[in-house]
Design a protein around this motif. Structure first.
Motif, mmCIF file in Angstrom:
data_model
loop_
_atom_site.group_PDB
_atom_site.id
_atom_site.type_symbol
_atom_site.label_atom_id
_atom_site.label_comp_id
_atom_site.label_asym_id
_atom_site.label_seq_id
_atom_site.Cartn_x
_atom_site.Cartn_y
_atom_site.Cartn_z
ATOM 1 N N UNK A 121 0.833 -1.190 0.000
ATOM 2 C CA UNK A 121 0.000 0.000 0.000
ATOM 3 C C UNK A 121 0.875 1.250 0.000
ATOM 4 N N UNK A 122 1.940 1.226 0.794
ATOM 5 C CA UNK A 122 2.857 2.368 0.845
ATOM 6 C C UNK A 122 3.433 2.666 -0.534
ATOM 7 N N UNK A 123 3.848 1.621 -1.267
ATOM 8 C CA UNK A 123 4.395 1.818 -2.602
ATOM 9 C C UNK A 123 3.326 2.314 -3.576
ATOM 10 N N UNK A 124 2.121 1.818 -3.438
ATOM 11 C CA UNK A 124 1.042 2.243 -4.334
ATOM 12 C C UNK A 124 0.741 3.730 -4.164
ATOM 13 N N UNK A 125 0.655 4.174 -2.918
ATOM 14 C CA UNK A 125 0.399 5.593 -2.650
ATOM 15 C C UNK A 125 1.540 6.441 -3.197
ATOM 16 N N UNK A 126 2.775 5.999 -2.982
ATOM 17 C CA UNK A 126 3.938 6.750 -3.480
ATOM 18 C C UNK A 126 3.939 6.815 -5.009
ATOM 19 N N UNK A 127 3.562 5.728 -5.659
ATOM 20 C CA UNK A 127 3.506 5.685 -7.123
ATOM 21 C C UNK A 127 2.477 6.687 -7.641
ATOM 22 N N UNK A 128 1.301 6.696 -7.055
ATOM 23 C CA UNK A 128 0.250 7.618 -7.490
ATOM 24 C C UNK A 128 0.693 9.066 -7.296
ATOM 25 N N UNK A 129 1.377 9.328 -6.182
ATOM 26 C CA UNK A 129 1.842 10.682 -5.916
ATOM 27 C C UNK A 129 2.994 11.076 -6.848
ATOM 28 N N UNK A 130 3.902 10.130 -7.102
ATOM 29 C CA UNK A 130 5.049 10.412 -7.968
ATOM 30 C C UNK A 130 4.606 10.879 -9.347
ATOM 31 N N UNK A 131 3.559 10.250 -9.869
ATOM 32 C CA UNK A 131 3.103 10.573 -11.222
ATOM 33 C C UNK A 131 1.855 11.460 -11.230
ATOM 34 N N UNK A 132 1.513 11.999 -10.055
ATOM 35 C CA UNK A 132 0.371 12.924 -9.932
ATOM 36 C C UNK A 132 -0.890 12.340 -10.549
ATOM 37 N N UNK A 133 -1.161 11.080 -10.222
ATOM 38 C CA UNK A 133 -2.344 10.404 -10.754
ATOM 39 C C UNK A 133 -3.495 10.619 -9.777
ATOM 40 N N UNK A 134 -4.350 11.546 -10.097
ATOM 41 C CA UNK A 134 -5.482 11.863 -9.233
ATOM 42 C C UNK A 134 -6.664 10.945 -9.537
ATOM 43 N N UNK A 135 -7.590 10.882 -8.584
ATOM 44 C CA UNK A 135 -8.845 10.147 -8.752
ATOM 45 C C UNK A 135 -8.637 8.644 -8.924
ATOM 46 N N UNK A 136 -7.539 8.125 -8.393
ATOM 47 C CA UNK A 136 -7.320 6.681 -8.345
ATOM 48 C C UNK A 136 -6.992 6.319 -6.893
ATOM 49 N N UNK A 137 -7.785 5.426 -6.329
ATOM 50 C CA UNK A 137 -7.536 4.974 -4.965
ATOM 51 C C UNK A 137 -6.847 3.615 -4.979
ATOM 52 N N UNK A 138 -6.571 3.106 -3.782
ATOM 53 C CA UNK A 138 -5.782 1.894 -3.608
ATOM 54 C C UNK A 138 -6.657 0.800 -3.001
ATOM 55 N N UNK A 139 -6.383 -0.440 -3.388
ATOM 56 C CA UNK A 139 -7.068 -1.602 -2.817
ATOM 57 C C UNK A 139 -6.251 -2.140 -1.647
ATOM 58 N N UNK A 140 -6.890 -2.334 -0.516
ATOM 59 C CA UNK A 140 -6.265 -2.991 0.626
ATOM 60 C C UNK A 140 -6.651 -4.466 0.587
ATOM 61 N N UNK A 141 -5.695 -5.321 0.268
ATOM 62 C CA UNK A 141 -5.929 -6.763 0.150
ATOM 63 C C UNK A 141 -5.129 -7.464 1.245
ATOM 64 N N UNK A 142 -5.832 -8.104 2.178
ATOM 65 C CA UNK A 142 -5.146 -8.701 3.323
ATOM 66 C C UNK A 142 -4.145 -9.769 2.910
ATOM 67 N N UNK A 143 -4.421 -10.512 1.852
ATOM 68 C CA UNK A 143 -3.490 -11.544 1.406
ATOM 69 C C UNK A 143 -2.147 -10.939 1.043
ATOM 70 N N UNK A 144 -2.160 -9.870 0.277
ATOM 71 C CA UNK A 144 -0.905 -9.243 -0.137
ATOM 72 C C UNK A 144 -0.242 -8.510 1.022
ATOM 73 N N UNK A 145 -1.038 -7.898 1.883
ATOM 74 C CA UNK A 145 -0.494 -7.229 3.064
ATOM 75 C C UNK A 145 0.266 -8.221 3.934
ATOM 76 N N UNK A 146 -0.337 -9.355 4.212
ATOM 77 C CA UNK A 146 0.297 -10.343 5.080
ATOM 78 C C UNK A 146 1.497 -10.992 4.400
ATOM 79 N N UNK A 147 1.384 -11.272 3.113
ATOM 80 C CA UNK A 147 2.488 -11.911 2.395
ATOM 81 C C UNK A 147 3.704 -10.996 2.350
ATOM 82 N N UNK A 148 3.479 -9.698 2.246
ATOM 83 C CA UNK A 148 4.570 -8.724 2.218
ATOM 84 C C UNK A 148 4.954 -8.232 3.608
ATOM 85 N N UNK A 149 4.287 -8.750 4.649
ATOM 86 C CA UNK A 149 4.555 -8.342 6.033
ATOM 87 C C UNK A 149 4.422 -6.829 6.218
ATOM 88 N N UNK A 150 3.441 -6.246 5.546
ATOM 89 C CA UNK A 150 3.174 -4.820 5.718
ATOM 90 C C UNK A 150 2.313 -4.637 6.966
#
Length: 257
Positions: free
Chosen positions: A153-182
Motif C-alpha cells: 500500500x505504501x508503494x502504491x500511494x507513493x507511485x500515485x503521488x510520484x506521477x500525480x495520478x489523481x482520482x485513483x484509490x488503492x485496494x487494501x488486500x489482506x493476502x498481499x499485506x500479510x504476504x509482504x509483512x506490511x
C-alpha cells in the motif's frame, strides 16, 4: 454494517447468492471479456448476471504494460473494448481493480524508471477510459510472487503521488499485506487513499479457517475511514458451504468491532 461479497466467475454466481453474498465481484479476463475471432475483444456470450458494483483482473497477461517494446496501441485498444464491455455489466460508478500482476511485471533488462512511467501511462489511460463509462479504476498492490512492481500500500500511494495520478484509490488486500509483512497500521494511516478491500485467511484459504488477523484488518479499515464493501478472494475446496461459513464469520467479526 459492512457489505461482504466474493470474487467469482460466472459459473459461481448462483452459488454465491445462495451462500448469502451481498454482491459478487466478477472477474473480467476470461470471464466477462474474451477474445473475439477478429483478434479483438468481446463480451462473453456465456456471461450473465445482475449489474455488479466491482470487478477484478483487468488485464490479460499477454499485454505487457511496462515493456517499451510492446505496442501501446494494443493496450489502448483493449482498454477501449474492455471498459465498454464492463460498463455494460456494471452498476453506475462500479470499481475496477487493477491488479494484473503478470501484465504489469517489469521485464528483465528494462530500466525501472522507464517501466514505471509506462505503467503510469496505462493507469492514467485506464482511469480516463473507465470514467467515460461511469467506472472507477483502483490500483491493487500485489506481493512479489505475483509482480515486481508496486508490492505494498505504501508503494502504491507513493507511485500515485510520484506521477500525480489523481482520482485513483488503492485496494487494501489482506493476502498481499500479510504476504509482504506490511503492518496493518498502514491500512488505518492511509485510510483516505483506500477505495476497496479484499480479504482472505492464512495462505488464501476462506476466512475463518486460518489464523490471520481478520478482525484487526476490518478494524483498521474502519478506523481509517473506509466504510465500503469487502470482497472475499480465496481458494475454495467446496465453494458454497465454505463461502456461507466465511460470510457468517466475517459478519460476526464486523458486528463485534
Amino acid at each position: 454494517m459492512t457489505e461482504f461479497g466474493v470474487i467469482v466467475g460466472t459459473d459461481g454466481v448462483d452459488a454465491a447468492w445462495s451462500a448469502g453474498a451481498d454482491y459478487v465481484e466478477p472477474t473480467i479476463v476470461g470471464n466477462l471479456v474474451v477474445p473475439s475471432q477478429d483478434g479483438g475483444w468481446m463480451r462473453s456470450p456465456h456471461y450473465d448476471g445482475a449489474p455488479s458494483p466491482s470487478f477484478a483482473i483487468l488485464f490479460p497477461g499477454e499485454l505487457q504494460l511496462a515493456d517499451p517494446s510492446f505496442p501501446t496501441e494494443r493496450i489502448d485498444a483493449y482498454l477501449e473494448s474492455a471498459m465498454a464491455i464492463v460498463g455494460s455489466a456494471a452498476q453506475p460508478g462500479a470499481k475496477i481493480v487493477f491488479g494484473s500482476g503478470r501484465a504489469r511485471t517489469l521485464p528483465d533488462g528494462v530500466d525501472e524508471a522507464q517501466g514505471r512511467a509506462l505503467l503510469a501511462r496505462v493507469l492514467t489511460r485506464a482511469r480516463d477510459v473507465a470514467a467515460r463509462h461511469d467506472l472507477r479504476v483502483l490500483l491493487e498492490p500485489l506481493h512479489r510472487g505475483e509482480t515486481n512492481m508496486i508490492n505494498s500500500i505504501t508503494e502504491a500511494v507513493a507511485f500515485l503521488d510520484e506521477f500525480s495520478i489523481a482520482d485513483v484509490q488503492v485496494v487494501a488486500d489482506l493476502f498481499h499485506i500479510m504476504t509482504e509483512a506490511e503492518p496493518l497500521d498502514v491500512v488505518r494511516d492511509e485510510g483516505a487513499r483506500i477505495g476497496h478491500a479484499h480479504i482472505a485467511d492464512s495462505g488464501r484459504i476462506p476466512p475463518g479457517q486460518g489464523d490471520w488477523p481478520l478482525a484487526a484488518f476490518l478494524t483498521a479499515l474502519r478506523e481509517g475511514g473506509y466504510t465500503g464493501p469487502v470482497s472475499v478472494e480465496c481458494h475454495f475446496a467446496d465453494f458454497e458451504p465454505e463461502l456461507t461459513a466465511a460470510l457468517a464469520h466475517l459478519r460476526a467479526l464486523d458486528a463485534a468491532a
